[in-house]
Design a protein around this motif. Structure first.
Motif, PDB file in Angstrom:
ATOM      1  N   HIS A   1       5.467  -5.924  -3.913  1.00  0.00           N
ATOM      2  CA  HIS A   1       5.041  -4.765  -3.123  1.00  0.00           C
ATOM      3  C   HIS A   1       3.926  -5.206  -2.162  1.00  0.00           C
ATOM      4  O   HIS A   1       3.955  -6.325  -1.682  1.00  0.00           O
ATOM      5  CB  HIS A   1       4.571  -3.642  -4.057  1.00  0.00           C
TER       6      HIS A   1
ATOM      7  N   THR B   1      -3.975   8.287  -0.014  1.00  0.00           N
ATOM      8  CA  THR B   1      -2.662   8.408   0.621  1.00  0.00           C
ATOM      9  C   THR B   1      -1.554   7.875  -0.272  1.00  0.00           C
ATOM     10  O   THR B   1      -0.453   8.447  -0.329  1.00  0.00           O
ATOM     11  CB  THR B   1      -2.656   7.648   1.968  1.00  0.00           C
ATOM     12  N   HIS B   2      -1.839   6.806  -0.996  1.00  0.00           N
ATOM     13  CA  HIS B   2      -0.812   6.166  -1.825  1.00  0.00           C
ATOM     14  C   HIS B   2      -0.913   6.535  -3.306  1.00  0.00           C
ATOM     15  O   HIS B   2      -0.134   6.040  -4.120  1.00  0.00           O
ATOM     16  CB  HIS B   2      -0.876   4.648  -1.642  1.00  0.00           C
TER      17      HIS B   2
ATOM     18  N   ALA C   1      -5.491   4.378   7.095  1.00  0.00           N
ATOM     19  CA  ALA C   1      -4.666   5.035   6.071  1.00  0.00           C
ATOM     20  C   ALA C   1      -3.389   5.608   6.686  1.00  0.00           C
ATOM     21  O   ALA C   1      -2.301   5.493   6.099  1.00  0.00           O
ATOM     22  CB  ALA C   1      -5.469   6.132   5.375  1.00  0.00           C
TER      23      ALA C   1
ATOM     24  N   LEU D   1      -7.157   5.432   2.047  1.00  0.00           N
ATOM     25  CA  LEU D   1      -5.955   4.632   1.825  1.00  0.00           C
ATOM     26  C   LEU D   1      -5.457   4.808   0.390  1.00  0.00           C
ATOM     27  O   LEU D   1      -4.260   5.014   0.151  1.00  0.00           O
ATOM     28  CB  LEU D   1      -6.266   3.170   2.105  1.00  0.00           C
TER      29      LEU D   1
ATOM     30  N   ALA E   1       0.558   4.422   6.001  1.00  0.00           N
ATOM     31  CA  ALA E   1       1.072   5.493   5.138  1.00  0.00           C
ATOM     32  C   ALA E   1       2.481   5.221   4.622  1.00  0.00           C
ATOM     33  O   ALA E   1       2.830   5.609   3.496  1.00  0.00           O
ATOM     34  CB  ALA E   1       1.038   6.826   5.885  1.00  0.00           C
ATOM     35  N   GLU E   2       3.303   4.544   5.414  1.00  0.00           N
ATOM     36  CA  GLU E   2       4.686   4.288   5.013  1.00  0.00           C
ATOM     37  C   GLU E   2       4.862   2.924   4.354  1.00  0.00           C
ATOM     38  O   GLU E   2       5.974   2.565   3.963  1.00  0.00           O
ATOM     39  CB  GLU E   2       5.610   4.387   6.231  1.00  0.00           C
ATOM     40  N   ASN E   3       3.787   2.158   4.237  1.00  0.00           N
ATOM     41  CA  ASN E   3       3.877   0.853   3.588  1.00  0.00           C
ATOM     42  C   ASN E   3       3.967   0.998   2.074  1.00  0.00           C
ATOM     43  O   ASN E   3       3.516   1.994   1.504  1.00  0.00           O
ATOM     44  CB  ASN E   3       2.664  -0.008   3.955  1.00  0.00           C
ATOM     45  N   ASP E   4       4.505  -0.011   1.454  1.00  0.00           N
ATOM     46  CA  ASP E   4       4.735   0.004   0.003  1.00  0.00           C
ATOM     47  C   ASP E   4       3.495  -0.509  -0.743  1.00  0.00           C
ATOM     48  O   ASP E   4       3.548  -1.520  -1.443  1.00  0.00           O
ATOM     49  CB  ASP E   4       5.967  -0.854  -0.308  1.00  0.00           C
ATOM     50  N   ILE E   5       2.390   0.209  -0.594  1.00  0.00           N
ATOM     51  CA  ILE E   5       1.122  -0.224  -1.183  1.00  0.00           C
ATOM     52  C   ILE E   5       0.981   0.326  -2.599  1.00  0.00           C
ATOM     53  O   ILE E   5       1.023   1.545  -2.813  1.00  0.00           O
ATOM     54  CB  ILE E   5      -0.059   0.220  -0.299  1.00  0.00           C
ATOM     55  N   THR E   6       0.820  -0.574  -3.539  1.00  0.00           N
ATOM     56  CA  THR E   6       0.698  -0.179  -4.947  1.00  0.00           C
ATOM     57  C   THR E   6      -0.657  -0.542  -5.554  1.00  0.00           C
ATOM     58  O   THR E   6      -0.972  -0.108  -6.658  1.00  0.00           O
ATOM     59  CB  THR E   6       1.793  -0.845  -5.796  1.00  0.00           C
TER      60      THR E   6
END
Length: 210
Positions: free
Chosen positions: A144, A72-73, A43, A69, A47-52
């Motif tokens: 994304h 976090t998003h 996670a 994870l 953390a800075e990834n564009d996970i949608t």
């Protein structure tokens, strides 16, 4: 303009399995303390990834790996049955190199065909259902990133299928460590990249119950 979408196939973290059984799809197998820490490490790494979108196998260990994870998003975990562990007729038993299982006559009928294989879910069926889950994730996260939390054999089988490799293989050579990421990159609907990373470190693919 083309659209780039990434689908990360995340293997669950280490499982609490003191008896070393092949647990397969059995309920009640949770992450160990180390497995929970591995899930947190992933996670943080993403953390800075564009996970949608986060999808996970219905099994407890996958859901627990997905939890930090998703938190976090700020997204929900979508349970995706097609990400489940492969079916295996040795489920619930200890079965490994050096334990005498190959010398037990009752096991011989299950070991006649290593190419399908005869002891469990056909590799091609695993590949097809995993691909369907990955494509669903791609559509949900178009433009994304998505994460699909699954299991070692299903992830490795899909990887080999996408690379055009034979699906039967030596389990000792799988590159799919605990809490590892196998990332698929799509440009529109075409697969244009595949790579592997270990944000929680390496692990032995032959360890029973890992």
């Amino acid at each position: 303009m083309s659209t780039t979408t990434r689908v990360h196939l995340l293997r669950h973290g280490e499982v609490h399995n003191p008896d070393g059984v092949l647990y397969g799809r059995l309920p009640g197998f949770r992450l160990s303390d180390n497995g929970l820490a591995q899930a947190e490490q992933v996670a943080k790494a993403l953390a800075e990834n564009d996970i949608t979108v986060v999808l996970a196998s219905p099994l407890q260990r996958a859901q627990e790996t997905a939890a930090p994870l998703a938190a976090t998003h700020g997204v929900e975990i979508h349970t995706e049955d097609r990400l489940i562990e492969a079916a295996n007729r040795f489920e619930g038993k200890t079965f490994g190199v050096g334990d005498g299982a190959l010398r037990r006559p009752r096991n011989w009928p299950l070991l006649t065909d290593p190419f399908t294989p005869s002891w469990g879910e056909p590799y091609l069926r695993i590949a097809h259902r995993m691909l369907a889950a990955a494509l669903r994730a791609r559509e949900l996260a178009a433009g994304h990133e998505a994460v699909c939390v699954s299991h070692q054999l299903p992830i490795w089988t899909l990887r080999r299928f996408l690379l055009g490799q034979r699906l039967w293989h030596d389990p000792r050579r799988r590159q799919c460590a605990l809490a590892s990421l196998t990332t698929l990159e799509f440009t529109d609907q075409e697969l244009t990249g595949l790579w592997y990373s270990e944000p929680a470190g390496a692990s032995d693919p032959t360890v029973t119950g890992a």
